[in-house]
Enzyme design. Structure first.
Site, PDB file in Angstrom:
ATOM      1  N   PHE A 335       1.073  -0.961  -0.036  1.00 25.22           N
ATOM      2  CA  PHE A 335      -0.284   0.316  -0.255  1.00 25.22           C
ATOM      3  C   PHE A 335       1.121   1.209   0.118  1.00 25.22           C
ATOM      4  O   PHE A 335       1.740   1.412   0.383  1.00 25.22           O
ATOM      5  CB  PHE A 335      -0.587   0.038   1.227  1.00 25.22           C
ATOM      6  CG  PHE A 335      -1.934  -0.528   1.018  1.00 25.22           C
ATOM      7  CD1 PHE A 335      -3.276  -0.805   0.528  1.00 25.22           C
ATOM      8  CD2 PHE A 335      -1.973  -1.841   1.554  1.00 25.22           C
ATOM      9  CE1 PHE A 335      -4.048  -1.393  -0.069  1.00 25.22           C
ATOM     10  CE2 PHE A 335      -2.779  -3.339   2.023  1.00 25.22           C
ATOM     11  CZ  PHE A 335      -4.512  -2.545   1.084  1.00 25.22           C
ATOM     12  N   ASP A 336       0.433   2.738  -0.982  1.00 17.56           N
ATOM     13  CA  ASP A 336       1.241   2.919  -0.448  1.00 17.56           C
ATOM     14  C   ASP A 336       0.358   3.964   0.039  1.00 17.56           C
ATOM     15  O   ASP A 336      -0.591   3.898   1.203  1.00 17.56           O
ATOM     16  CB  ASP A 336       0.686   4.760  -1.877  1.00 17.56           C
ATOM     17  CG  ASP A 336       1.147   6.003  -2.441  1.00 17.56           C
ATOM     18  OD1 ASP A 336       1.842   6.458  -1.204  1.00 17.56           O
ATOM     19  OD2 ASP A 336       0.257   6.550  -2.247  1.00 17.56           O
TER      20      ASP A 336
END
Length: 644
Positions: A335-336
């Site tokens: 995930f960013d």
């Protein structure tokens, strides 16, 4: 004929043609059944052989015309033998040995099966076609003199002003010029909760204006709106075959040819050995019917199309069946942070001048530089200046330094604003007292930006709130069997550690440039196999491309996200990722259920034909029944979450 008559009759003819196209298989099936009944009755009352045969021929024409056409097209144009041709050959062979009624029943049941399949698949496609109904054809154009007139959407240009009244659909993408309202954006994002809108906010065509008249400035042509692109992507996704489907199609061609050879052998060998030829031919025909791969052929495409429809209605766009299968096999997810695990709308908490600049000047010059940037941190600084009623100071020649910040010219002075990396590259030394202050802010979970010229001029601290439900979404993904969840961010170590601890990821990597995120993805892919990357689709594009599956989140207004990612989550709901994973795995499970069931039925019926006296009609019922059960099993994927 009058002009009025002509004007009315054209759409009537079109309606009749559309109605026939929709129901032609059902009509052909009904015709086949009626002529079979008439033929049976004629035979029972002792009608002439010509009359009986003529009625059966009509039954064959009704029930077999479309199958014959499709089978010959496949044979001539694509050089392949399909199920339609096998069924027609079986019926003709039955007629050749005098079993007109048996062959007619075969064509009737096969035609009925095709009609029911078409109906079932049309039910799936209607979920997609419903998107088309969300696209208005006209808009109320507001003229410069204040008058309004209704115009076709393709007559609107970028910059046109339209009026949208309460209860109407927003006809095209744009930005609100005047008025306040709330919009139902569920058709685009899958979110059922109305979103409050005010001047300056973006609106999407196909969403519903709940209350308040608004004036909207058009920002996109009708063919470039988010809704138009969604419809195009879903249509393309339905035409793209999944890997399992491609394998099945390849095997099916060889299998169909094998069925014909098996039928010839089953008919020819016993006859050569002295067995009665009518009974032998009859058994061979029955074997051809029950061994045909109709149910196998539908095992993969039916659930894939149903899953794409379910996803589209839930705000999840799969760009093809291959991506559904890839998501089902994901072992790890990266995930960013900013805008994905966090809200992506940080707020300025501290403005700390250092040296000669005061707080107002520091904020004004920073806002002037950042107002050209689309980064969430830049938007926070600009908003802080608005809230403080501080006028942004005009900047020239702003150049972005990827992953670090912006360098610009203000009042003929070289000014930069960015993270520690940029500060370290611009300054020979950062005083210890400044470092201590930055560390204290970062321990509070704040991100600190440095502002300077030839010397450090100030610090601006912002905080990005964790997205509601982020920790729960991560927990659900782990429950779904994702082995490893990683957070990748360009933010510093302390802030990253604080967010990672709150959401419960297994691992995090901080202070990454865009190309470094892509490198991390490559390493994780080697370690865990298939990995998905979830980001905003803009500065995460290299990582999205490097991952086994790129997922763009909150992409309703992001062109790059719609183009870059393999799967698009239209809203900022992290829970959609867990639902997309669950839907993909359900789809894969149903494909395997279909394949196992279809092959088991073919095997059982084939053995029964070779070892017992199975009548052709019973073989047809078993064969077509299995196909319909495969379709019905696939349609279960239409049931489930649509709008969260």
């Amino acid at each position: 004929m009058s002009f009025t008559d002509t004007h009315v009759s054209t759409p009537t003819r079109l309606n009749i043609a559309a109605l026939w196209e929709q129901h032609k298989l059902a009509a052909a099936t009904l015709g086949c059944a009626l002529f079979l009944i008439f033929g049976g009755v004629a035979s029972a009352v002792g009608a002439s052989g010509f009359t009986v045969t003529f009625l059966y021929v009509l039954a064959y024409l009704s029930g077999g015309t479309y199958s014959t056409r499709d089978g010959l097209e496949a044979l001539i144009k694509e050089r392949r033998i399909d199920v339609d041709l096998l069924m027609v050959l079986a019926a003709v062979a039955a007629a050749s040995i005098g079993e007109w009624l048996e062959g007619g029943i075969l064509l009737f049941l096969f035609s009925l099966s095709n009609a029911l399949q078409a109906y079932a698949m049309d039910r799936t496609r209607r979920a997609i076609k419903s998107l088309m109904s969300l696209r208005p054809r006209e808009a109320l154009l507001l003229e410069p003199d204040g008058e309004t007139r209704m115009v076709p959407l393709d007559a609107l240009e970028v910059g046109s002003i339209i009026l949208v009244r309460p209860g109407e659909l927003i006809p095209i993408d744009g930005v609100i010029r005047t008025g306040n309202t709330s919009l139902d954006e569920s058709s685009i994002t899958g979110e059922s909760i109305p979103v409050e809108k005010e001047p300056g906010d973006e609106v999407f065509g196909g969403t519903i204006n709940h209350n308040g008249s608004i004036e909207v400035r058009v920002t996109k042509h009708v063919d470039d709106t988010v809704l138009a692109r969604i419809i195009r992507m879903v249509e393309e996704a339905q035409s793209e075959e999944a890997p399992t489907q491609r394998v099945i199609d390849t095997i099916e061609q060889r299998y169909a040819a094998g069925v014909i050879l098996l039928t010839i052998a089953a008919a020819g060998i016993p006859v050569l050995l002295g067995h009665p030829w009518p009974e032998t031919i009859y058994r061979a025909i029955t074997l051809m019917v029950v061994a045909s791969p109709c149910a196998v052929a539908m095992a993969a495409p039916a659930p894939i199309v149903a899953a794409i429809a379910n996803g589209a209605r839930s705000g999840i766009l799969f760009k093809g069946g291959i991506h559904i299968e890839n998501m089902a096999e994901i072992n790890a997810i990266a995930f960013d942070k900013t805008g994905t695990l966090t809200e992506g709308a940080p707020k300025v908490t501290d403005v700390i001048p250092l040296g000669e600049w005061n707080e107002s000047y520091l904020l004004g010059i920073s806002a002037g530089i950042e107002k050209r940037s689309e980064h969430p941190l830049a938007a926070a600084i600009v908003q802080a200046a608005v809230d403080a009623q501080t006028e942004p100071i005009e900047a020239q020649d702003a150049d972005a330094v990827p992953g670090q910040g912006i360098v610009s010219t203000v009042n003929e002075e070289h000014v930069w604003i960015g993270n520690y990396r940029l500060a370290a590259s611009k300054l020979s030394d950062i005083p210890q007292e400044v470092t201590d202050r930055v560390e204290a802010l970062e321990r509070e979970g704040k991100t600190v930006m440095y502002v300077g010229t030839d010397t450090l001029r100030g610090l601006i601290a912002v905080v990005d709130q964790l997205r509601p439900g982020a920790a729960e979404a991560i927990r659900r993904l782990k429950q779904a069997g994702v082995k490893h969840i990683v957070m990748l961010t360009g933010d510093n170590e302390r802030v990253a550690a604080a967010v990672a601890g709150q959401v419960g990821v297994d691992e995090f990597h901080a202070a990454l440039l865009p190309h470094e995120k892509a490198e991390k993805i490559a390493g994780l892919r080697e370690k865990y196999g298939r990995i998905a990357m979830v980001g905003d689709g803009v500065n995460d594009a290299p990582a999205l491309a490097r991952a086994s599956l790129g997922v763009a989140m909150g992409a309703a207004g992001t062109d790059v996200a719609l183009e870059t990612a393999d799967v698009v989550l239209m809203s900022n709901d992290l829970d959609k990722m867990a639902y997309a994973l669950t839907l993909s795995r359900r789809t894969r499970g149903i494909i395997w259920q279909n394949l196992i069931f279809a092959l088991a039925v073919i095997g059982a019926l084939s053995i029964a034909v070779l070892t017992t006296d199975v009548v052709l009609a019973l073989g047809v019922v078993g064969h077509e029944g299995s196909t319909l059960l495969v379709i019905a099993n696939s349609l279960r994927l239409l049931v489930g979450r649509h709008h969260s």
